[in-house]
Write an enzyme that holds these catalytic residues in place. Structure first.
Site: not given
Ligand code: UDP
Length: 140
Positions: A11, A117
């Site tokens: 991210k 993620h």
């Protein structure tokens, strides 16, 4: 054991801190192979589409804001039980609850800026891989 593919993202909070290599090494050390990878700066619309399942949640606005705030590395990972293995090496969503040695324990800043993620089930892995990659971009 089954060879699986899962979808992973490094991210913006992590790319901003130049942690792409360090996090990829942790994934590889966990037995996962990067079979597709691309750096993208996702639009708000792309972030909203990707996280549509969370659109009624109170943190949705912040999540979309944060995911479109800088570059993300989208990846397909392959390995034995890749989905569960990746979730294990990622650690708990809230870094305060993440086990020692996990990516989120080592690198995450907060529950919102939690560095990585990973798909949570075979159906979401298939869907999420398709959201970012065509079949020809995945080279196993
Ligand atoms: N999130 C957040 N606040 C929360 C819960 C989640 O900001 O209270 C963000 C966080 O970045 C998380 C993402 O929303 O990674 C998706 O949430 P999910 O529950 O699916 O966690 P994950 O599968 O990423 O561990």
């Amino acid at each position: 054991m089954a060879i699986e593919r899962t979808f992973s993202m490094i991210k913006p909070d992590a790319t901003r801190r130049n942690l792409t290599g360090a996090i990829t090494k942790m994934l590889e050390d966990a037995g996962l192979r990067v079979v597709a990878s691309r750096r993208v700066w996702m639009s708000r619309r792309e972030a909203e589409g990707f996280y549509a399942v969370h659109k009624e949640r109170p943190f949705f606005g912040e999540l979309v804001e944060s995911m479109s705030s800088g570059p993300t590395i989208v990846q397909v990972l392959e390995g034995e039980n890749a989905i569960a293995r990746n979730r294990e090496v990622m650690g708990a969503t809230n870094p305060a609850n993440a086990a020692e040695g996990t990516i989120r324990k080592v690198h995450a800043l907060s529950i919102g800026e939690n560095s990585v993620h990973g798909s949570d089930a075979p159906e979401t892995a298939t869907q999420e891989i398709k959201y970012w990659f065509s079949d020809t971009e995945i080279v196993g």
